[in-house]
Design an enzyme around this catalytic site. Structure first.
Site, short mmCIF file in Angstrom:
data_model
loop_
_atom_site.label_atom_id
_atom_site.label_comp_id
_atom_site.label_asym_id
_atom_site.label_seq_id
_atom_site.Cartn_x
_atom_site.Cartn_y
_atom_site.Cartn_z
N HIS A 1 0.92 -1.36 0.11
CA HIS A 1 -0.06 0.10 0.15
C HIS A 1 0.76 1.25 -0.05
CE1 HIS A 1 -3.62 -2.24 1.64
NE2 HIS A 1 -3.42 -2.80 0.37
N GLY A 2 2.11 1.04 -0.27
CA GLY A 2 2.84 2.41 -0.63
C GLY A 2 3.75 2.80 0.22
#
Ligand SMILES: *[C@@H]1O[C@H](CO)[C@@H](O)[C@H](O)[C@H]1NC(C)=O
Ligand SMILES: *[C@@H]1O[C@H](CO)[C@@H](O)[C@H](O)[C@H]1NC(C)=O
Ligand SMILES: *[C@@H]1O[C@H](CO)[C@@H](O)[C@H](O)[C@H]1NC(C)=O
Ligand SMILES: *[C@@H]1O[C@H](CO)[C@@H](O)[C@H](O)[C@H]1NC(C)=O
Ligand SMILES: *[C@@H]1O[C@H](CO)[C@@H](O)[C@H](O)[C@H]1NC(C)=O
Ligand SMILES: *[C@@H]1O[C@H](CO)[C@@H](O)[C@H](O)[C@H]1NC(C)=O
Ligand SMILES: *[C@@H]1O[C@H](CO)[C@@H](O)[C@H](O)[C@H]1NC(C)=O
EC number: 3.2.1.67
Length: 416
Positions: free
Chosen positions: A240-241
């Site tokens: 998710h980054g």
């Protein structure tokens, strides 16, 4: 006189050479934690010591390890370590009183090294997370490694295999170098490795580099209070980054400053660069740069929201006037492809609409800025090169008076 000097020299030499090494013993079928616990309780290994999980040995870490405060101590994981392989054993430990929160907990100290092995066959810590992911089991999950309140610390060459959930956290630490670590939270059945966050950076003066993370949540998350954080030269896949936050939950005051994230490959992730704060929070996030980011098959390459909320709880009412302010954000040199495959649903989505859905977004946006008026200053995005996988035009979504919703138009000055 000469004799006395000789005696003094001997004394000094003995003093300097006092280094204790504890080779953790192993007994087949037994939990190896209690013997280590007893050795730690002797106090012999709290300073000037090495605690070694030896190569060639497969250890059973069936109960959590909480280390005492350390000075000049190295924990070397050269053997393989295994959590219990059944879910309920772990859950019982986690729900019992006195559970320290993580399976491996450092409580503080100075000059502490946690290191693994460069031998690809040894030095793995196996969390047996697959069974948890397959069962979508989210009750009483332990965190992995709490490297807390350490001054002058190193985490290197650690290899995590199928961790249950959250991996490294560094809250309250300072002067850390975290490098050459590998996290493999990859499901082999198609189930999703929920909440397997890679590095949760809390504290000050930290350099994370050459880390390899395959997981199902943030690769990096920088929490409130963090200052002077560099994360670079790394690889993140499936998660998710590169995230700041979430900040300001429940009206809390957040403070994050001086973060540089550079030279990172983001592959098959939900976000690449990401900032998230909750409405109603307070405080300031400033001087945060993401640059030289290559992204491949990413849904939201650049994403800033001051409007974060919980999938389970639903969107908060946005009647509050306060927000965590943001200032001096730079997104520079981003190149890659946007995952706009029709009907694609990311594995962490269990609701309709998905928790990550943005009203008004088309799925073709390289940048989404979801901002509250008057709380964001000097956000710059420049040298952004993207295409969608379907070859439809790239867009931006930005509800601020200084940028626009619509087609992405690169400008010399940048967006905003
Ligand atoms: C550890 O070693 C250093 C010197 O290398 C010494 O100054 C210090 O007193 C030692 N600490 C303990 C607790 O033995
Ligand atoms: C700790 O050190 C003392 C003194 O050297 C020794 O008698 C004892 O066996 C040691 N205990 C452990 C667990 O190493
Ligand atoms: C810090 O700890 C390491 C072992 O991890 C040791 O070799 C080194 O001498 C220690 N540094 C100081 C300044 O004591
Ligand atoms: C150590 O653990 C890893 C991960 O489970 C495994 O791939 C490797 O084969 C193990 N090493 C040995 C020597 O069994
Ligand atoms: C911004 O953050 C970077 C990276 O931590 C740091 O090198 C720089 O000095 C900071 N600049 C300001 C103005 O605080
Ligand atoms: C908004 O922030 C101010 C200043 O931090 C604080 O005094 C006030 O209570 C906050 N209001 C809400 C609704 O959180
Ligand atoms: C910004 O616009 C988006 C899309 O219309 C909307 O979902 C979001 O609530 C807006 N954010 C704010 C902070 O007004």
């Amino acid at each position: 006189m000469a004799q006395r000097h000789f005696a003094l020299l001997l004394l000094l030499t003995g003093y300097v050479a006092a280094w204790n090494t504890f080779v953790v013993p192993h007994a087949d079928g037994q939990d190896d934690t209690p013997v280590l616990k007893a050795a730690l309780a002797s106090g012999n290994y709290s300073a000037n010591a090495t605690i070694l999980f030896a190569k060639g040995t497969k250890y059973n870490i069936f109960t959590p390890i909480k280390f005492p405060t350390f000075t000049n101590v190295e924990i070397a994981i050269e053997g393989n370590l295994s959590y219990p392989d059944d879910i309920s054993t772990v859950q019982n430990v986690v729900s019992a009183s006195g559970f320290p929160g993580s399976w491996f907990t450092f409580t503080g100290g100075n000059n502490v090294t946690l290191r693994g092995s460069t031998d690809p066959k040894w030095g793995w810590v196996d969390g047996h997370g697959q069974a948890w992911w397959d069962a979508a089991q989210q009750t009483n999950r332990p965190h992995g490694w709490a490297f807390n309140h350490i001054t002058n610390g190193v985490i290197r060459d650690i290899k995590l295999w199928k961790p249950i959930a959250w991996n490294f956290a560094t809250s309250g630490s300072k002067n850390l170098h975290v490098y050459n670590n590998k996290i493999v939270a990859v499901s082999s059945t198609g189930s999703f490795p929920f909440n397997t966050d890679g590095f949760s950076a809390g504290g000050t003066n930290m350099l994370f580099e050459n880390n390899h993370v395959q997981n199902g949540d943030d690769c990096l998350t920088v929490g409130s209070g963090a200052e002077n954080i560099v994360f670079r030269n790394s690889y993140c896949e499936g998660g998710h980054g590169l995230s700041i936050g979430s900040l300001g939950k429940g009206g809390s005051v957040a403070d994050v400053q001086n973060v540089l994230i550079e030279n990172v490959i983001m592959k098959n992730t939900l976000y690449a660069a990401r900032f998230k704060s909750w409405t109603g929070g307070n405080g300031l996030a400033r001087n945060i740069t993401w640059k030289n980011i290559a992204f491949d098959n990413v849904l939201f390459p650049v994403y800033v929201t001051q409007n974060y909320w919980d999938q389970e709880v639903g969107s908060p009412s946005s009647s509050s006037t306060n927000n965590t302010h943001i200032q001096d954000f730079l997104f520079e040199n981003f190149v890659g492809t946007i995952n706009d495959k029709p009907g694609y649903v990311e594995g962490s989505c269990v609701t309709d609409p998905c928790w990550y859905a943005v009203p008004g977004a088309t799925g073709k946006e390289v940048i989404i800025f979801d901002l509250y008026p008057g709380t964001a200053t000097n956000i710059v995005a420049k040298h952004i090169l993207a295409r969608t996988e379907t070859f439809s035009p790239v867009r931006v979504l930005c509800n601020s008076s200084t940028c626009w919703d619509g087609l992405f138009v690169p400008t010399l000055k940048g967006l905003l």
